[in-house]
Design an enzyme around this catalytic site. Structure first.
Site, PDB file in Angstrom:
ATOM      1  N   CYS A   2       0.893  -1.360  -0.298  1.00 48.08           N
ATOM      2  CA  CYS A   2      -0.452   0.361  -0.194  1.00 48.08           C
ATOM      3  C   CYS A   2       0.914   1.733   0.137  1.00 48.08           C
ATOM      4  O   CYS A   2       2.123   0.912  -0.027  1.00 48.08           O
ATOM      5  CB  CYS A   2      -1.053   0.595   1.167  1.00 48.08           C
ATOM      6  SG  CYS A   2      -2.304  -1.449   1.872  1.00 48.08           S
ATOM      7  N   CYS A 243      12.140  -4.785   2.292  1.00 51.43           N
ATOM      8  CA  CYS A 243      12.002  -5.364   1.681  1.00 51.43           C
ATOM      9  C   CYS A 243      12.807  -5.391   0.161  1.00 51.43           C
ATOM     10  O   CYS A 243      12.895  -3.967   0.089  1.00 51.43           O
ATOM     11  CB  CYS A 243      10.550  -5.036   1.491  1.00 51.43           C
ATOM     12  SG  CYS A 243      10.044  -6.074  -0.151  1.00 51.43           S
ATOM     13  N   SER A 299       8.352  -1.305 -15.560  1.00 56.42           N
ATOM     14  CA  SER A 299       9.265  -1.655 -14.231  1.00 56.42           C
ATOM     15  C   SER A 299      10.256  -2.444 -14.657  1.00 56.42           C
ATOM     16  O   SER A 299      11.436  -2.682 -14.057  1.00 56.42           O
ATOM     17  CB  SER A 299       8.347  -1.937 -13.380  1.00 56.42           C
ATOM     18  OG  SER A 299       8.260  -3.178 -13.635  1.00 56.42           O
ATOM     19  N   ASP A 362      11.520  -7.235 -14.147  1.00 54.53           N
ATOM     20  CA  ASP A 362      12.580  -6.948 -13.484  1.00 54.53           C
ATOM     21  C   ASP A 362      12.148  -8.155 -12.312  1.00 54.53           C
ATOM     22  O   ASP A 362      12.798  -7.867 -11.722  1.00 54.53           O
ATOM     23  CB  ASP A 362      12.058  -5.304 -12.620  1.00 54.53           C
ATOM     24  CG  ASP A 362      10.125  -5.802 -12.396  1.00 54.53           C
ATOM     25  OD1 ASP A 362       9.690  -6.522 -11.244  1.00 54.53           O
ATOM     26  OD2 ASP A 362       9.441  -5.801 -13.265  1.00 54.53           O
ATOM     27  N   CYS A 453      11.789 -13.527   0.328  1.00 53.61           N
ATOM     28  CA  CYS A 453      10.487 -14.902  -0.324  1.00 53.61           C
ATOM     29  C   CYS A 453      11.988 -15.582  -2.295  1.00 53.61           C
ATOM     30  O   CYS A 453      10.854 -15.805  -2.351  1.00 53.61           O
ATOM     31  CB  CYS A 453      10.084 -13.516  -1.123  1.00 53.61           C
ATOM     32  SG  CYS A 453      11.169 -11.879  -1.918  1.00 53.61           S
TER      33      CYS A 453
END
Length: 460
Positions: A2, A243, A299, A362, A453
């Protein structure tokens, strides 16, 4: 994922709030909301709407809202479905008054915290974690007689997850800002006309002519008032775990990242980092006898430029993107995502016809966009197609603000490279930058990242 904004004491706070939210609509278009603190009447007014379009700010409820301080939020749902009830900012109302919170992140122990609030007769009406955050803060203020800063600190100690948030209470002439002890999601402080502004990305500061000052530290709680900015409290931090996917995908390429670097800080654009990731990908997995390098827009452009320059291969933008469709990664429904990708991308046929091309993106998480691009390029007459991802194979779910908790949607989770190649339409080759190479590039520009991740090592 967000995006948030906060402004205090500026005469153009409402306008700047709207402009800043518009500049980060790439972080989510599911809903938009703002809250304003009107000090004279001790009230907080909230306006929300589903689907973030350029017509939102012309609606009556957004035009009429006024206040000394504003907080705003745009949402890509990670907790709770897309609905107006789940839209932020969220508020909690009680005998003391009303508080409002806008948060970017994700809470892992949500069920436990809901049960705690229910036991203490604080009702949560949405399925969004920000309302739980709001409820916990109110519990410590109302039932434990804590100050606002103390209440936020107690809440942060209870929550397991990512929180980058702005907060206001209708009985206090101030804006509060706080970040979880790991610093998973971005949270920045800027200054415009000697007034403080809070943002998720520096492109928001650029939009309104503000100057980027610094990050909010992990575990830091800041109070902004007429007396200026002060650190109101801190909770113990186990270290920064920002992140790394923000680097490679989420943020706008012109946004600046501020990273710890040998006791100092370093500022570098996402564009520079992504271009370097493209260079590293080319070094690890070069393509021989390639006619063109093509980016997956938009991106993937910086990484593709770095890849092409490293191998001295011509670069062409042969894939055109319909900008008004937005990011298909945000769409969780597979059929909708595939249909959107097909509508979003168009190939300039005379550039690729009869050519050996390498598409650089990306990242490649669910492979639906990759599959669509391979189909379109083959239909356009490409002689051979290679695919390179400037992010490693995304094998593990994120619990800190990315909608990748549905494990079966992660293509690399249980499939070999060859199986993935066949899934996306059998390009001549498909490769991902190594997790080691990705980490080396990130740490070239600073320290303190989360790579869970990619490598499965979740911060404790």
């Amino acid at each position: 994922m967000c995006g948030i904004v906060g402004l205090y004491g500026h005469e153009s706070a409402r306008l700047f709030c709207y402009q800043a939210l518009w500049s980060i609509r790439h972080r989510g278009k599911g809903s938009i909301g703002v809250a304003a603190l009107h000090v004279a009447s001790n009230t907080i007014t909230i306006a929300k709407q589903l689907d973030f379009t350029d017509k939102v700010f012309q609606s009556e409820n957004f035009l009429e809202i006024e206040g000394k301080a504003f907080i705003g939020h745009i949402r890509w749902p990670t907790q709770g479905k897309k609905s107006k009830r789940n839209a932020q900012p969220h508020y909690t109302q009680g005998s003391r008054g009303r508080i409002a919170v806008a948060s970017n992140g994700d809470v892992r122990n949500l069920d436990k915290l809901r049960k705690f609030l229910d036991e203490h007769e604080i009702r949560v009406y949405s399925s969004n974690d920000a309302e739980v955050i709001s409820g916990l803060i109110y519990y410590f203020i109302d039932q434990k007689q804590k100050t606002i800063a103390e209440a936020i600190a107690e809440m942060l100690k209870m929550v397991n997850g990512a929180i980058s948030a702005v907060f206001m209470a209708d009985w206090e002439d101030a804006l509060y800002v706080f970040r979880d002890s790991h610093g998973f999601r971005p949270l920045l402080v800027g200054v415009v006309d000697n007034r403080y502004m809070i943002a998720s990305e520096t492109c928001q500061f650029d939009k309104v002519g503000a100057r980027f000052m610094r990050e909010v530290d992990p575990g830091e709680i800041i109070k902004i008032s007429d007396e200026g900015l002060q650190v109101a409290a801190r909770v113990k931090s186990t270290g920064r775990h920002f992140c790394s996917f923000e680097y490679s995908y989420f943020q706008r390429p012109d946004s600046i990242i501020q990273t710890p670097n040998g006791g100092a800080t370093r500022e570098v654009s996402n564009y520079t980092i992504r271009k370097e990731l493209g260079v590293q990908t080319a070094r690890e997995f070069p393509v021989i006898n390639c006619d063109l390098v093509i980016p997956s827009p938009r991106s993937g452009i910086p990484a593709a430029i770095g890849f092409a320059q490293e191998l001295n291969i011509p670069y062409e933008e042969a894939i055109i993107s319909e900008g008004d469709i937005g990011r298909t990664f945000i769409e969780s429904n597979v059929k909708n995502r595939t249909a959107l990708a097909r509508k979003k991308y168009h190939i300039i046929e005379d550039i690729v016809r009869g050519k050996v091309v390498c598409v650089v993106d990306d990242s490649a998480v669910k492979l639906l966009t990759v599959s669509t691009l391979m189909t379109l390029l083959f239909e356009a007459g490409a002689k051979a197609i290679h695919f390179r991802s400037a992010a490693p194979m995304y094998k593990n779910p994120c619990y800190y603000g990315v909608e990748t908790k549905i494990i079966h949607m992660l293509a690399a989770r249980d499939k070999t490279l060859e199986e993935m190649r066949r899934i996306v339409g059998s390009p001549d080759s498909l490769q991902f930058i190594s997790a080691t190479g990705f980490r080396q590039v990130c740490e070239k520009f600073g320290t303190g990242f989360c790579f869970a991740c990619f490598d499965g090592n979740y911060p404790e």
